[in-house]
Design a protein around this motif. Structure first.
Motif, PDB file in Angstrom:
ATOM      1  N   ALA A  40       0.843  -1.184   0.000  1.00 58.45           N
ATOM      2  CA  ALA A  40       0.000   0.000   0.000  1.00 58.45           C
ATOM      3  C   ALA A  40       0.886   1.244   0.000  1.00 58.45           C
ATOM      4  O   ALA A  40       2.055   1.186   0.413  1.00 58.45           O
ATOM      5  N   PRO A  41       0.373   2.367  -0.441  1.00 57.99           N
ATOM      6  CA  PRO A  41       1.162   3.597  -0.476  1.00 57.99           C
ATOM      7  C   PRO A  41       1.751   3.923   0.889  1.00 57.99           C
ATOM      8  O   PRO A  41       1.039   3.946   1.897  1.00 57.99           O
ATOM      9  N   GLY A  42       3.065   4.144   0.919  1.00 55.89           N
ATOM     10  CA  GLY A  42       3.728   4.512   2.153  1.00 55.89           C
ATOM     11  C   GLY A  42       3.944   3.385   3.136  1.00 55.89           C
ATOM     12  O   GLY A  42       4.394   3.611   4.257  1.00 55.89           O
ATOM     13  N   LYS A  43       3.633   2.143   2.737  1.00 52.36           N
ATOM     14  CA  LYS A  43       3.789   1.006   3.650  1.00 52.36           C
ATOM     15  C   LYS A  43       4.743  -0.020   3.063  1.00 52.36           C
ATOM     16  O   LYS A  43       5.059  -0.010   1.874  1.00 52.36           O
ATOM     17  N   GLU A  44       5.171  -0.946   3.913  1.00 49.24           N
ATOM     18  CA  GLU A  44       6.079  -1.998   3.458  1.00 49.24           C
ATOM     19  C   GLU A  44       5.292  -3.134   2.796  1.00 49.24           C
ATOM     20  O   GLU A  44       4.073  -3.229   2.930  1.00 49.24           O
ATOM     21  N   HIS A  45       6.035  -4.002   2.106  1.00 48.99           N
ATOM     22  CA  HIS A  45       5.414  -5.185   1.521  1.00 48.99           C
ATOM     23  C   HIS A  45       4.777  -6.038   2.621  1.00 48.99           C
ATOM     24  O   HIS A  45       5.330  -6.188   3.710  1.00 48.99           O
ATOM     25  N   GLU A  46       3.632  -6.592   2.294  1.00 48.33           N
ATOM     26  CA  GLU A  46       2.896  -7.437   3.237  1.00 48.33           C
ATOM     27  C   GLU A  46       2.553  -8.744   2.540  1.00 48.33           C
ATOM     28  O   GLU A  46       2.046  -8.739   1.413  1.00 48.33           O
ATOM     29  N   GLY A  47       2.829  -9.862   3.185  1.00 50.02           N
ATOM     30  CA  GLY A  47       2.445 -11.150   2.637  1.00 50.02           C
ATOM     31  C   GLY A  47       0.938 -11.295   2.655  1.00 50.02           C
ATOM     32  O   GLY A  47       0.309 -11.040   3.680  1.00 50.02           O
ATOM     33  N   VAL A  48       0.366 -11.706   1.528  1.00 46.13           N
ATOM     34  CA  VAL A  48      -1.084 -11.864   1.418  1.00 46.13           C
ATOM     35  C   VAL A  48      -1.476 -13.330   1.519  1.00 46.13           C
ATOM     36  O   VAL A  48      -2.263 -13.728   2.375  1.00 46.13           O
ATOM     37  N   SER A  49      -0.941 -14.130   0.626  1.00 48.21           N
ATOM     38  CA  SER A  49      -1.230 -15.555   0.650  1.00 48.21           C
ATOM     39  C   SER A  49      -0.186 -16.282  -0.167  1.00 48.21           C
ATOM     40  O   SER A  49       0.470 -15.681  -1.031  1.00 48.21           O
ATOM     41  N   CYS A  50      -0.045 -17.577   0.094  1.00 49.44           N
ATOM     42  CA  CYS A  50       0.874 -18.375  -0.702  1.00 49.44           C
ATOM     43  C   CYS A  50       0.500 -19.843  -0.599  1.00 49.44           C
ATOM     44  O   CYS A  50      -0.249 -20.246   0.298  1.00 49.44           O
ATOM     45  N   ILE A  51       1.030 -20.610  -1.558  1.00 52.90           N
ATOM     46  CA  ILE A  51       0.778 -22.035  -1.584  1.00 52.90           C
ATOM     47  C   ILE A  51       2.100 -22.765  -1.734  1.00 52.90           C
ATOM     48  O   ILE A  51       2.977 -22.351  -2.505  1.00 52.90           O
ATOM     49  N   SER A  52       2.245 -23.818  -0.984  1.00 53.01           N
ATOM     50  CA  SER A  52       3.407 -24.681  -1.098  1.00 53.01           C
ATOM     51  C   SER A  52       3.093 -25.721  -2.166  1.00 53.01           C
ATOM     52  O   SER A  52       2.125 -26.476  -2.052  1.00 53.01           O
ATOM     53  N   LEU A  53       3.890 -25.779  -3.219  1.00 54.58           N
ATOM     54  CA  LEU A  53       3.574 -26.631  -4.357  1.00 54.58           C
ATOM     55  C   LEU A  53       3.738 -28.113  -4.028  1.00 54.58           C
ATOM     56  O   LEU A  53       3.110 -28.957  -4.662  1.00 54.58           O
ATOM     57  N   SER A  69      -9.237 -16.030  -0.971  1.00 58.09           N
ATOM     58  CA  SER A  69      -9.065 -17.455  -1.186  1.00 58.09           C
ATOM     59  C   SER A  69      -8.158 -17.687  -2.380  1.00 58.09           C
ATOM     60  O   SER A  69      -8.401 -17.132  -3.459  1.00 58.09           O
ATOM     61  N   MET A  70      -7.144 -18.501  -2.177  1.00 60.19           N
ATOM     62  CA  MET A  70      -6.194 -18.776  -3.250  1.00 60.19           C
ATOM     63  C   MET A  70      -6.438 -20.182  -3.786  1.00 60.19           C
ATOM     64  O   MET A  70      -6.754 -21.102  -3.024  1.00 60.19           O
ATOM     65  N   SER A  71      -6.305 -20.326  -5.112  1.00 61.26           N
ATOM     66  CA  SER A  71      -6.464 -21.634  -5.726  1.00 61.26           C
ATOM     67  C   SER A  71      -5.411 -21.820  -6.807  1.00 61.26           C
ATOM     68  O   SER A  71      -4.753 -20.863  -7.223  1.00 61.26           O
ATOM     69  N   ARG A  72      -5.282 -23.057  -7.246  1.00 59.30           N
ATOM     70  CA  ARG A  72      -4.226 -23.402  -8.190  1.00 59.30           C
ATOM     71  C   ARG A  72      -4.767 -24.236  -9.322  1.00 59.30           C
ATOM     72  O   ARG A  72      -5.518 -25.190  -9.096  1.00 59.30           O
ATOM     73  N   ASP A  73      -4.391 -23.870 -10.546  1.00 63.27           N
ATOM     74  CA  ASP A  73      -4.724 -24.655 -11.736  1.00 63.27           C
ATOM     75  C   ASP A  73      -3.419 -25.288 -12.197  1.00 63.27           C
ATOM     76  O   ASP A  73      -2.630 -24.655 -12.902  1.00 63.27           O
ATOM     77  N   VAL A  74      -3.197 -26.531 -11.793  1.00 62.39           N
ATOM     78  CA  VAL A  74      -1.915 -27.174 -12.024  1.00 62.39           C
ATOM     79  C   VAL A  74      -1.578 -27.265 -13.505  1.00 62.39           C
ATOM     80  O   VAL A  74      -0.465 -26.962 -13.933  1.00 62.39           O
ATOM     81  N   LYS A  76      -2.240 -25.456 -15.940  1.00 63.61           N
ATOM     82  CA  LYS A  76      -1.943 -24.182 -16.600  1.00 63.61           C
ATOM     83  C   LYS A  76      -0.881 -23.385 -15.863  1.00 63.61           C
ATOM     84  O   LYS A  76      -0.612 -22.232 -16.214  1.00 63.61           O
ATOM     85  N   ASN A  77      -0.273 -23.990 -14.833  1.00 68.31           N
ATOM     86  CA  ASN A  77       0.729 -23.269 -14.018  1.00 68.31           C
ATOM     87  C   ASN A  77       0.208 -21.909 -13.588  1.00 68.31           C
ATOM     88  O   ASN A  77       0.937 -20.909 -13.620  1.00 68.31           O
ATOM     89  N   THR A  78      -1.031 -21.887 -13.192  1.00 65.77           N
ATOM     90  CA  THR A  78      -1.697 -20.632 -12.837  1.00 65.77           C
ATOM     91  C   THR A  78      -2.264 -20.711 -11.427  1.00 65.77           C
ATOM     92  O   THR A  78      -2.783 -21.759 -11.023  1.00 65.77           O
ATOM     93  N   VAL A  79      -2.151 -19.614 -10.711  1.00 67.40           N
ATOM     94  CA  VAL A  79      -2.795 -19.500  -9.415  1.00 67.40           C
ATOM     95  C   VAL A  79      -3.735 -18.296  -9.451  1.00 67.40           C
ATOM     96  O   VAL A  79      -3.516 -17.352 -10.219  1.00 67.40           O
ATOM     97  N   HIS A  80      -4.765 -18.386  -8.652  1.00 60.61           N
ATOM     98  CA  HIS A  80      -5.761 -17.321  -8.583  1.00 60.61           C
ATOM     99  C   HIS A  80      -5.917 -16.857  -7.144  1.00 60.61           C
ATOM    100  O   HIS A  80      -5.780 -17.659  -6.215  1.00 60.61           O
TER     101      HIS A  80
END
Length: 124
Positions: A40-53, A69-74, A76-80
Motif C-alpha cells: 500500500a502507499p507509504g507502507k512496506e510489503h505485506e504477505g497476502v497468501s501463498c501455496i506450497s507446491l 481465497s487462493m487456488s491453483r490450476d496445475v 496451466k501453471n496458474t494461481v488465482h
C-alpha cells in the motif's frame, strides 16, 4: 528463468470482489512456492497468501484470512486469488512472486522471481 504474468485488479467498491491470476512460465522447477505480496502507499510489503507446491498447503495473512481465497490450476501453471469483502485498506499493488518456501501467515521466503504487479483500488 521464470516469467510471471498477472491479470485482474482494478477499481471496486467496498464490499465488492475481484480476482487476480498469475501464470508462471519458463523453468518452473526453480521454485517451490508461489503467492502474492501487496504494498500500500507509504507502507512496506505485506504477505497476502501463498501455496506450497509440494503438499498444496495454503496460508493467508491475518488481515485477509476469511475474505481471500487462493487456488491453483496445475495444468496451466496458474494461481488465482479471489478477493471478497474488499475494504479500502486492501488498496495496494498486488504482486505475484515465487519462492523457496511458503511460510505461515502467507509470507513467501526466499523470493526469486516477481511479477510486475497489479493495482487494486477499493473506493466508493
Amino acid at each position: 528463468q521464470v516469467q510471471l504474468v498477472e491479470s485482474g485488479g482494478g477499481l471496486v467498491q467496498p464490499g465488492g470482489s475481484l480476482r487476480l491470476s498469475c501464470t508462471a512460465s519458463g523453468t518452473t522447477s526453480d521454485f517451490r512456492a508461489i503467492g502474492w505480496f501487496r504494498q500500500a502507499p507509504g507502507k512496506e510489503h505485506e504477505g497476502v497468501s501463498c501455496i506450497s507446491l509440494g503438499d498444496g498447503a495454503l496460508y493467508y495473512g491475518d488481515s485477509v484470512q476469511g475474505r481471500f481465497s487462493m487456488s491453483r490450476d496445475v495444468g496451466k501453471n496458474t494461481v488465482h486469488l479471489q478477493m471478497n469483502s474488499l475494504e479500502p485498506e486492501d488498496t495496494a499493488v498486488y504482486s505475484c512472486a515465487t519462492a523457496r518456501v511458503c511460510s505461515g501467515r502467507g509470507i513467501l521466503l526466499g523470493v526469486n522471481y516477481w511479477g510486475r504487479g497489479n493495482l487494486v483500488t477499493v473506493s466508493s
